[in-house]
Design a protein around this motif. Structure first.
Motif, mmCIF file in Angstrom:
data_model
loop_
_atom_site.group_PDB
_atom_site.id
_atom_site.type_symbol
_atom_site.label_atom_id
_atom_site.label_comp_id
_atom_site.label_asym_id
_atom_site.label_seq_id
_atom_site.Cartn_x
_atom_site.Cartn_y
_atom_site.Cartn_z
ATOM 1 N N LYS A 176 -14.170 3.498 2.287
ATOM 2 C CA LYS A 176 -13.722 3.422 0.884
ATOM 3 C C LYS A 176 -12.378 4.131 0.709
ATOM 4 C CE LYS A 176 -15.545 2.628 -3.067
ATOM 5 N NZ LYS A 176 -15.415 1.450 -3.951
ATOM 6 N N GLU A 177 -12.311 5.324 1.277
ATOM 7 C CA GLU A 177 -11.091 6.130 1.155
ATOM 8 C C GLU A 177 -9.918 5.411 1.836
ATOM 9 O OE1 GLU A 177 -11.559 10.010 2.953
ATOM 10 O OE2 GLU A 177 -9.389 10.358 2.826
ATOM 11 N N SER A 178 -10.181 4.856 3.024
ATOM 12 C CA SER A 178 -9.110 4.160 3.754
ATOM 13 C C SER A 178 -8.616 2.974 2.949
ATOM 14 C CB SER A 178 -9.632 3.641 5.098
ATOM 15 O OG SER A 178 -10.287 4.661 5.789
ATOM 16 N N SER A 179 -9.562 2.255 2.382
ATOM 17 C CA SER A 179 -9.218 1.071 1.599
ATOM 18 C C SER A 179 -8.352 1.471 0.395
ATOM 19 C CB SER A 179 -10.518 0.401 1.147
ATOM 20 O OG SER A 179 -10.300 -0.392 0.031
ATOM 21 N N ALA A 180 -8.728 2.563 -0.256
ATOM 22 C CA ALA A 180 -7.978 2.991 -1.449
ATOM 23 C C ALA A 180 -6.553 3.410 -1.073
ATOM 24 C CB ALA A 180 -8.710 4.140 -2.128
ATOM 25 N N ILE A 181 -6.422 4.112 0.048
ATOM 26 C CA ILE A 181 -5.080 4.562 0.463
ATOM 27 C C ILE A 181 -4.191 3.353 0.777
ATOM 28 C CG2 ILE A 181 -3.809 5.763 2.307
ATOM 29 C CD1 ILE A 181 -6.114 7.775 2.447
ATOM 30 N N VAL A 182 -4.752 2.398 1.543
ATOM 31 C CA VAL A 182 -3.946 1.219 1.922
ATOM 32 C C VAL A 182 -3.589 0.408 0.675
ATOM 33 C CG1 VAL A 182 -4.004 -0.979 3.176
ATOM 34 C CG2 VAL A 182 -4.762 1.118 4.298
ATOM 35 N N LYS A 235 -3.233 1.465 -2.379
ATOM 36 C CA LYS A 235 -2.225 2.177 -3.179
ATOM 37 C C LYS A 235 -0.841 2.073 -2.519
ATOM 38 C CE LYS A 235 -1.483 6.625 -5.321
ATOM 39 N NZ LYS A 235 -1.034 7.774 -4.543
ATOM 40 N N LEU A 236 -0.787 2.317 -1.214
ATOM 41 C CA LEU A 236 0.528 2.366 -0.568
ATOM 42 C C LEU A 236 1.157 0.987 -0.372
ATOM 43 C CD1 LEU A 236 -0.009 5.229 2.055
ATOM 44 C CD2 LEU A 236 0.989 5.359 -0.229
ATOM 45 N N THR A 237 0.335 -0.052 -0.270
ATOM 46 C CA THR A 237 0.895 -1.402 -0.088
ATOM 47 C C THR A 237 1.066 -2.125 -1.413
ATOM 48 O OG1 THR A 237 -1.317 -2.312 0.180
ATOM 49 C CG2 THR A 237 -0.110 -1.793 2.202
ATOM 50 N N ASN A 238 0.506 -1.524 -2.486
ATOM 51 C CA ASN A 238 0.570 -2.181 -3.793
ATOM 52 C C ASN A 238 -0.217 -3.490 -3.810
ATOM 53 O OD1 ASN A 238 1.554 -1.512 -6.235
ATOM 54 N ND2 ASN A 238 3.417 -2.756 -6.080
ATOM 55 N N LEU A 239 -1.164 -3.629 -2.911
ATOM 56 C CA LEU A 239 -1.991 -4.846 -2.872
ATOM 57 C C LEU A 239 -3.369 -4.475 -3.413
ATOM 58 C CD1 LEU A 239 -1.015 -6.203 0.662
ATOM 59 C CD2 LEU A 239 -0.270 -7.104 -1.541
ATOM 60 N N ILE A 249 -5.517 -7.222 4.695
ATOM 61 C CA ILE A 249 -4.137 -7.601 4.370
ATOM 62 C C ILE A 249 -3.471 -8.221 5.609
ATOM 63 C CG2 ILE A 249 -3.981 -5.854 2.566
ATOM 64 C CD1 ILE A 249 -2.187 -4.206 4.442
ATOM 65 N N GLY A 250 -2.388 -8.947 5.404
ATOM 66 C CA GLY A 250 -1.697 -9.579 6.530
ATOM 67 C C GLY A 250 -0.966 -10.834 6.070
ATOM 68 N N SER A 282 2.378 -8.657 5.068
ATOM 69 C CA SER A 282 1.962 -9.275 3.798
ATOM 70 C C SER A 282 3.150 -9.259 2.849
ATOM 71 C CB SER A 282 0.875 -8.469 3.093
ATOM 72 O OG SER A 282 -0.164 -8.161 3.941
ATOM 73 N N SER A 283 3.316 -10.344 2.134
ATOM 74 C CA SER A 283 4.401 -10.394 1.169
ATOM 75 C C SER A 283 4.195 -9.294 0.120
ATOM 76 C CB SER A 283 4.392 -11.777 0.526
ATOM 77 O OG SER A 283 5.398 -11.839 -0.430
ATOM 78 N N GLY A 284 5.214 -8.479 -0.071
ATOM 79 C CA GLY A 284 5.157 -7.425 -1.098
ATOM 80 C C GLY A 284 4.516 -6.129 -0.645
ATOM 81 N N ALA A 285 4.278 -5.985 0.666
ATOM 82 C CA ALA A 285 3.538 -4.787 1.116
ATOM 83 C C ALA A 285 4.399 -3.797 1.892
ATOM 84 C CB ALA A 285 2.363 -5.204 1.990
ATOM 85 N N ASN A 286 5.683 -3.992 1.866
ATOM 86 C CA ASN A 286 6.564 -3.168 2.694
ATOM 87 C C ASN A 286 6.232 -1.667 2.609
ATOM 88 O OD1 ASN A 286 8.725 -2.587 4.357
ATOM 89 N ND2 ASN A 286 10.151 -2.400 2.626
ATOM 90 N N LEU A 287 6.118 -1.038 3.771
ATOM 91 C CA LEU A 287 5.761 0.383 3.806
ATOM 92 C C LEU A 287 6.928 1.214 4.328
ATOM 93 C CD1 LEU A 287 2.257 -0.058 5.499
ATOM 94 C CD2 LEU A 287 2.610 0.772 3.163
ATOM 95 N N SER A 288 7.117 2.387 3.755
ATOM 96 C CA SER A 288 8.156 3.291 4.270
ATOM 97 C C SER A 288 7.608 3.978 5.522
ATOM 98 C CB SER A 288 8.499 4.355 3.226
ATOM 99 O OG SER A 288 7.378 5.214 3.081
ATOM 100 N N LEU A 289 8.489 4.671 6.230
ATOM 101 C CA LEU A 289 8.049 5.376 7.442
ATOM 102 C C LEU A 289 6.954 6.393 7.086
ATOM 103 C CD1 LEU A 289 10.445 6.616 10.202
ATOM 104 C CD2 LEU A 289 8.408 7.892 9.636
#
Ligand code: KIV
Ligand code: ZN
Length: 389
Positions: free
Chosen positions: A266-272, A274-278, A231-232, A17-24
């Motif tokens: 819900k928790e999984s959605s919130a983590i993703v 937050k970390l992807t900024n989406l 996302i994708g 996804s554009s803008g979702a870059n994740l660190s290791l």
């Protein structure tokens, strides 16, 4: 009941996804959460694309406890070797091979003839099969390809050892009825399909990612490729939470089950998120802030008497503590009373109907009425009453 495998590609397609870059470290955190969520397969990355992707797949291969790790490769030895190398510490792994099969992609993107594609499928599946047992083979842009050509490719892939065959609706072009026809045709006509899982990977360009996935399952597919929050690439993929909850809520219709622990959605959605900024829109099904919120009088009345009048799922089943009764200008007596009780505001000596009238006149043009405002209006009303008496 049919078991449907959930193949999560949040860390590969989702990360595209554009803008979702994740660190290791972020990828590892999400992988651990997906493992707890109990997805069947985690597509951890595309190792050829960068050193970080390679390292992420390598690290994720070491830490998964339940899920199978999967790694993506094009039809060339370097891609395949890197995937194998990245996953070497894992005993529970899958190689995902993909190549485009539509005339458009073969001609303009790959500059290959159908015959050459078939040769590549044969040689690369054979090559991979010497290195790994579990191979998934995908036809990119499958839904804009000639179905007979896909079937031919599937037969070759199955013959040389692929055990999951995946139809990709890469650009979200298909409709549910077309997916239904295609899945049934593939199941009926592909030699060797009985040894394989049939998977679908549906993008959401026309907002049909979820329906296309569900219709394919109804037609006989037994693996769904999804991402958390949908996302994708571009408009994203079929959202995992929607596919899973549709199968669970409508098991009377689909007669299918997944292994997903839906209470962690819900928790999984919130983590993703937050970390992807989406960010997730408020009205996003299942995990949006308003997915279990009621603001109008008729709905509040119904839900407070019998939750099922306006909720087809229990919020607890997706990890949300309770339904929300939000106040606004369209709320009624039942909703206001509920909220006053909720915040322990004593209205015993007040005329509640009068307060509701007062309340509605004050919030007429407001979008949000929070706890503080309700308390303020409640106190203002009491002062007004006392002044009168
Ligand atoms: O959308 C697509 O075609 C893909 C493939 C790699 C399956 O993501
Ligand atoms: Zn995709």
């Amino acid at each position: 009941m049919k078991n449907v495998k959930i193949f999560d590609t949040t860390l590969r397609d989702g990360q595209q996804s554009s803008g979702a870059n994740l660190s290791l470290a972020e990828k590892v955190k999400i992988a651990k959460m997906l493992d707890k969520l109990n997805v069947d397969i985690i597509e951890a990355g595309f190792p050829i694309s960068s050193k970080k992707e390679f390292e992420s797949v390598k690290k994720i291969s070491k830490i998964l406890k339940n899920a199978k790790v999967c790694s993506l490769a094009r039809h060339n030895k370097r891609d395949i070797d890197l995937c194998i190398e990245a996953m070497k510490s894992s005993k529970n792994k899958r190689l995902h091979l993909f190549i485009a099969t539509s005339n458009l992609h073969m001609k303009y993107k790959l500059n290959l003839k159908p015959k050459e594609i078939i040769e590549l499928v044969e040689s690369m599946v054979k090559y991979s099969r010497n290195k790994i047992d579990d191979i998934e083979w995908s036809c990119e842009d499958g839904t804009r390809s000639d179905p007979n050509f896909i079937i031919k490719c599937f037969e070759i892939a199955a013959k040389y050892g692929a055990r999951t065959l995946n139809i990709a609706d890469t650009v979200g072009y298909s409709t549910p009825l077309e997916m239904d026809i295609l899945v049934k045709k593939v199941l009926k006509n592909t030699k060797g399909i009985e040894k394989c899982n049939l998977s679908v990977h549906c993008h959401n360009d026309l907002g049909m990612g979820t329906s296309n996935t569900l219709q394919s399952i109804k037609a006989g597919a037994n693996q769904a490729e999804c991402t958390i929050n949908g996302i994708g690439e571009r408009a994203g993929n079929a959202p995992l939470e929607e596919v899973v909850m549709a199968l669970k809520t409508r098991k009377d219709f689909f007669n299918c089950k997944t292994r997903i622990n839906s209470k962690l959605l819900k928790e999984s959605s919130a983590i993703v998120s937050k970390l992807t900024n989406l960010y997730i829109s408020k009205n996003k099904p299942i995990v949006g802030e308003n997915a279990f919120a009621h603001e109008t009088g008729i709905h509040q009345h119904g839900v407070l008497i019998k939750r099922k009048t306006y909720e087809i799922m229990n919020p607890k089943d997706v990890g949300q503590k309770e339904s929300k009764i939000n106040l606004g200008s369209q709320s009624g007596l039942k909703g206001v009373k509920f909220k006053l009780d909720y915040y322990k505001l004593n209205y015993k000596n007040l005329n509640l109907k009068e307060f509701v009238k007062f309340f509605k006149s004050k919030v007429e043009n407001l979008k949000v009425v929070d706890k503080e405002l309700l308390i303020k209006l409640f106190n203002d009303f009491k002062v007004k009453k006392n002044e009168k008496n």
